[in-house]
Design a protein around this motif. Structure first.
Motif, PDB file in Angstrom:
ATOM      1  N   LEU A  28      42.560   4.653  99.664  1.00 49.42           N
ATOM      2  CA  LEU A  28      42.379   5.016 101.070  1.00 49.42           C
ATOM      3  C   LEU A  28      43.762   5.250 101.671  1.00 49.42           C
ATOM      4  CD1 LEU A  28      40.669   5.293 103.690  1.00 49.42           C
ATOM      5  CD2 LEU A  28      40.972   2.823 103.988  1.00 49.42           C
ATOM      6  N   ILE A  29      44.021   6.459 102.174  1.00 50.03           N
ATOM      7  CA  ILE A  29      45.339   6.795 102.722  1.00 50.03           C
ATOM      8  C   ILE A  29      45.279   6.821 104.248  1.00 50.03           C
ATOM      9  CG2 ILE A  29      47.284   8.385 102.655  1.00 50.03           C
ATOM     10  CD1 ILE A  29      46.151   9.556 100.083  1.00 50.03           C
ATOM     11  N   ILE A  30      46.116   6.004 104.873  1.00 47.13           N
ATOM     12  CA  ILE A  30      46.236   5.972 106.336  1.00 47.13           C
ATOM     13  C   ILE A  30      47.584   6.571 106.721  1.00 47.13           C
ATOM     14  CG2 ILE A  30      46.373   4.518 108.386  1.00 47.13           C
ATOM     15  CD1 ILE A  30      44.605   2.482 107.009  1.00 47.13           C
ATOM     16  N   ASN A 266      56.645  13.613  97.046  1.00 49.94           N
ATOM     17  CA  ASN A 266      55.226  13.256  97.104  1.00 49.94           C
ATOM     18  C   ASN A 266      54.650  13.031  95.707  1.00 49.94           C
ATOM     19  OD1 ASN A 266      54.908  13.248  99.901  1.00 49.94           O
ATOM     20  ND2 ASN A 266      54.468  15.438  99.981  1.00 49.94           N
ATOM     21  N   MET A 267      55.093  13.838  94.768  1.00 50.68           N
ATOM     22  CA  MET A 267      54.624  13.700  93.386  1.00 50.68           C
ATOM     23  C   MET A 267      55.033  12.336  92.813  1.00 50.68           C
ATOM     24  SD  MET A 267      55.759  15.929  90.040  1.00 50.68           S
ATOM     25  CE  MET A 267      57.419  15.241  90.139  1.00 50.68           C
ATOM     26  N   ARG A 268      56.275  11.932  93.045  1.00 44.74           N
ATOM     27  CA  ARG A 268      56.758  10.662  92.505  1.00 44.74           C
ATOM     28  C   ARG A 268      56.122   9.468  93.227  1.00 44.74           C
ATOM     29  NH1 ARG A 268      61.707  13.679  92.495  1.00 44.74           N
ATOM     30  NH2 ARG A 268      62.387  12.608  94.391  1.00 44.74           N
ATOM     31  N   ILE A 295      48.683  14.844 103.109  1.00 45.38           N
ATOM     32  CA  ILE A 295      48.120  16.024 102.438  1.00 45.38           C
ATOM     33  C   ILE A 295      48.749  16.213 101.053  1.00 45.38           C
ATOM     34  CG2 ILE A 295      47.952  18.546 102.521  1.00 45.38           C
ATOM     35  CD1 ILE A 295      46.004  17.162 104.409  1.00 45.38           C
ATOM     36  N   GLY A 296      50.057  15.991 100.959  1.00 44.05           N
ATOM     37  CA  GLY A 296      50.740  16.124  99.677  1.00 44.05           C
ATOM     38  C   GLY A 296      50.267  15.097  98.668  1.00 44.05           C
ATOM     39  N   LEU A 297      50.074  13.848  99.119  1.00 46.16           N
ATOM     40  CA  LEU A 297      49.583  12.789  98.237  1.00 46.16           C
ATOM     41  C   LEU A 297      48.157  13.091  97.779  1.00 46.16           C
ATOM     42  CD1 LEU A 297      52.146  11.282  99.107  1.00 46.16           C
ATOM     43  CD2 LEU A 297      50.756   9.233  99.419  1.00 46.16           C
ATOM     44  N   GLU A 298      47.317  13.522  98.711  1.00 46.47           N
ATOM     45  CA  GLU A 298      45.930  13.843  98.357  1.00 46.47           C
ATOM     46  C   GLU A 298      45.891  14.924  97.266  1.00 46.47           C
ATOM     47  OE1 GLU A 298      41.845  15.092 100.714  1.00 46.47           O
ATOM     48  OE2 GLU A 298      43.681  16.232 101.100  1.00 46.47           O
ATOM     49  N   LYS A 299      46.705  15.936  97.423  1.00 39.59           N
ATOM     50  CA  LYS A 299      46.762  17.034  96.443  1.00 39.59           C
ATOM     51  C   LYS A 299      47.185  16.510  95.072  1.00 39.59           C
ATOM     52  CE  LYS A 299      49.269  21.384  95.579  1.00 39.59           C
ATOM     53  NZ  LYS A 299      50.141  20.928  94.473  1.00 39.59           N
ATOM     54  N   GLU A 300      48.211  15.663  95.031  1.00 35.35           N
ATOM     55  CA  GLU A 300      48.708  15.130  93.768  1.00 35.35           C
ATOM     56  C   GLU A 300      47.668  14.237  93.086  1.00 35.35           C
ATOM     57  OE1 GLU A 300      51.458  15.689  92.044  1.00 35.35           O
ATOM     58  OE2 GLU A 300      52.199  17.155  93.492  1.00 35.35           O
ATOM     59  N   PRO A 306      42.484  12.367  88.585  1.00 35.58           N
ATOM     60  CA  PRO A 306      41.096  12.604  89.034  1.00 35.58           C
ATOM     61  C   PRO A 306      40.177  11.396  88.885  1.00 35.58           C
ATOM     62  CG  PRO A 306      41.517  13.681  86.919  1.00 35.58           C
ATOM     63  CD  PRO A 306      42.835  13.197  87.425  1.00 35.58           C
ATOM     64  N   SER A 307      40.583  10.407  88.111  1.00 33.91           N
ATOM     65  CA  SER A 307      39.738   9.211  87.940  1.00 33.91           C
ATOM     66  C   SER A 307      39.745   8.333  89.191  1.00 33.91           C
ATOM     67  CB  SER A 307      40.207   8.394  86.738  1.00 33.91           C
ATOM     68  OG  SER A 307      41.512   7.879  86.958  1.00 33.91           O
ATOM     69  N   LEU A 308      40.735   8.540  90.077  1.00 36.32           N
ATOM     70  CA  LEU A 308      40.833   7.751  91.305  1.00 36.32           C
ATOM     71  C   LEU A 308      40.153   8.495  92.452  1.00 36.32           C
ATOM     72  CD1 LEU A 308      44.559   6.608  91.054  1.00 36.32           C
ATOM     73  CD2 LEU A 308      42.523   5.343  90.353  1.00 36.32           C
ATOM     74  N   LYS A 309      39.367   7.789  93.216  1.00 31.65           N
ATOM     75  CA  LYS A 309      38.680   8.373  94.370  1.00 31.65           C
ATOM     76  C   LYS A 309      39.609   8.324  95.577  1.00 31.65           C
ATOM     77  CE  LYS A 309      34.507   7.914  97.228  1.00 31.65           C
ATOM     78  NZ  LYS A 309      33.278   7.099  97.468  1.00 31.65           N
ATOM     79  N   VAL A 310      39.982   9.483  96.119  1.00 36.29           N
ATOM     80  CA  VAL A 310      40.901   9.564  97.238  1.00 36.29           C
ATOM     81  C   VAL A 310      40.136   9.748  98.539  1.00 36.29           C
ATOM     82  CG1 VAL A 310      42.935  10.722  98.172  1.00 36.29           C
ATOM     83  CG2 VAL A 310      42.589  10.639  95.707  1.00 36.29           C
ATOM     84  N   ILE A 311      40.420   8.889  99.511  1.00 33.38           N
ATOM     85  CA  ILE A 311      39.748   8.950 100.802  1.00 33.38           C
ATOM     86  C   ILE A 311      40.797   8.977 101.912  1.00 33.38           C
ATOM     87  CG2 ILE A 311      37.993   7.868 102.282  1.00 33.38           C
ATOM     88  CD1 ILE A 311      37.308   6.071  99.816  1.00 33.38           C
ATOM     89  N   LEU A 312      40.649   9.887 102.857  1.00 33.76           N
ATOM     90  CA  LEU A 312      41.507   9.896 104.035  1.00 33.76           C
ATOM     91  C   LEU A 312      40.856   9.045 105.126  1.00 33.76           C
ATOM     92  CD1 LEU A 312      42.767  13.589 104.198  1.00 33.76           C
ATOM     93  CD2 LEU A 312      43.452  11.707 102.689  1.00 33.76           C
ATOM     94  N   MET A 313      41.682   8.489 105.987  1.00 29.98           N
ATOM     95  CA  MET A 313      41.198   7.530 106.992  1.00 29.98           C
ATOM     96  C   MET A 313      40.007   8.061 107.776  1.00 29.98           C
ATOM     97  SD  MET A 313      43.273   5.932 110.241  1.00 29.98           S
ATOM     98  CE  MET A 313      42.370   5.613 111.757  1.00 29.98           C
ATOM     99  N   ASN A 314      40.084   9.264 108.279  1.00 29.72           N
ATOM    100  CA  ASN A 314      39.013   9.802 109.126  1.00 29.72           C
ATOM    101  C   ASN A 314      37.801  10.251 108.346  1.00 29.72           C
ATOM    102  OD1 ASN A 314      40.732   9.385 111.253  1.00 29.72           O
ATOM    103  ND2 ASN A 314      40.503  11.423 112.128  1.00 29.72           N
TER     104      ASN A 314
END
Length: 316
Positions: A28-30, A266-268, A295-300, A306-314
């Motif tokens: 979860l990215i805030i 962002n990649m690192r 946005i950069g982290l979500e893209k990476e 892909p095994s990790l589920k990425v969720i943005l705060m909103n």
């Protein structure tokens, strides 16, 4: 009858264990505003409530990693006076402090409420010795404000969100994930891009985007909605575009270099987070980081983990 009950119990237990093992790990990215103006000093309160309800098992923070010698080589004389002073203290303690691992573990395994001033002083010194800035700041905050955190808004993500969340969850450590290995090159590219943009329309495009982003935040900020507004995908994209030089109407050497260094950072950072999560096996992970990086982290994450589920705060 007993054998049937035992069999049913064993079956349910195996299903529960299998379900837990197959549960997808979340990130979860805030996105934060770093320091907010006095007029909107309480902007982090709704974000803290949200983060508490999520109940993260791990908290990742935008602080340099202790063993990232390349970042510290820059930061010891870099942009931040705070990091410069911390590095000097760390170098000094590494030559003079008698660190005891057993004592450190004994103290840090206590509940926060059971730690006395001497315990906190020892942990603070230990984290300086370890060059662990994020946790040095956490325990300095705890010593100053107590287990409930600051009564008045600090107006910063650490004091109003990150550390209050860590204390509430009884997390003894936050996890440093920042990477500033090429920050000097990024800032040099930024200056070069700005100079190049005086006549080709790039600076004008950046100014228009900044005003659009700023004006869009005024109304939400009045009603303590700045955090939610900042984490709207549209706002995140605007911030990403400004930080990554994606706004430019004419590509130049300075702007291209700036975009390259921002994307690589962002990649690192993403790699630092992903490696820790995969190794930890924890399912609910929260990343608290400057909104321009989201946005950069979500893209990476989506491209490389892909095994990790990425969720943005909103979008939780």
């Amino acid at each position: 009858m007993k054998s049937q009950i035992t069999l049913i119990t064993a079956l349910f237990l195996s299903i529960f264990i299998l379900s837990a093992q197959n549960k997808q790990q979340e990130v979860l990215i805030i996105g934060t505003m770093h320091t907010v103006p006095k007029i909107v000093k309480n902007s982090y309160k709704p974000m803290l409530r949200f983060a508490k309800n999520y109940k993260p098992e791990a908290i990742f923070v935008e602080a340099p990693m202790a063993k990232d010698s390349i970042s510290w080589e820059y930061l010891k004389n870099g942009w931040s006076k705070g990091y410069q002073n911390f590095y000097k203290k760390s170098s000094s303690l590494q030559n003079s402090f008698n660190f005891n691992e057993s004592k450190f573990n004994r103290i840090i395994n206590k509940h926060f409420k059971d730690m006395n001033d001497e315990d906190l002083k020892y942990l603070i010194k230990s984290f300086i010795y370890k060059r662990d800035n994020g946790n040095f700041e956490l325990y300095s905050y705890l010593k100053k404000h107590g287990i409930k955190g600051a009564k008045k808004a600090t107006r910063h993500e650490d004091g109003d969100l990150t550390y209050k969340l860590a204390l509430f969850m009884n997390h003894k450590r936050v996890i440093n994930i920042d990477d500033q290995q090429t920050n000097k090159e990024y800032h040099n590219a930024w200056d070069k891009c700005r100079k190049e943009g005086t006549k080709n329309g790039n600076n004008l495009a950046n100014s228009k985007l900044y005003k659009k982003n700023y004006n869009g935040a005024i109304f939400p900020a009045i009603f303590r909605g700045l955090g939610k507004h900042t984490n709207k995908r549209k706002s995140l994209q605007q911030l990403h575009d400004m930080a990554s030089f994606s706004y430019v109407v004419k590509k130049t050497k300075g702007c291209n270099d700036g975009k390259k260094y921002f994307d690589e950072r962002n990649m690192r950072i993403t790699k630092n987070i992903a490696q820790h999560i995969v190794n930890s096996k924890k399912h609910r992970n929260v990343v608290i980081i400057g909104a321009a990086h989201v946005i950069g982290l979500e893209k990476e994450f989506k491209e490389n983990y892909p095994s990790l589920k990425v969720i943005l705060m909103n979008e939780y």
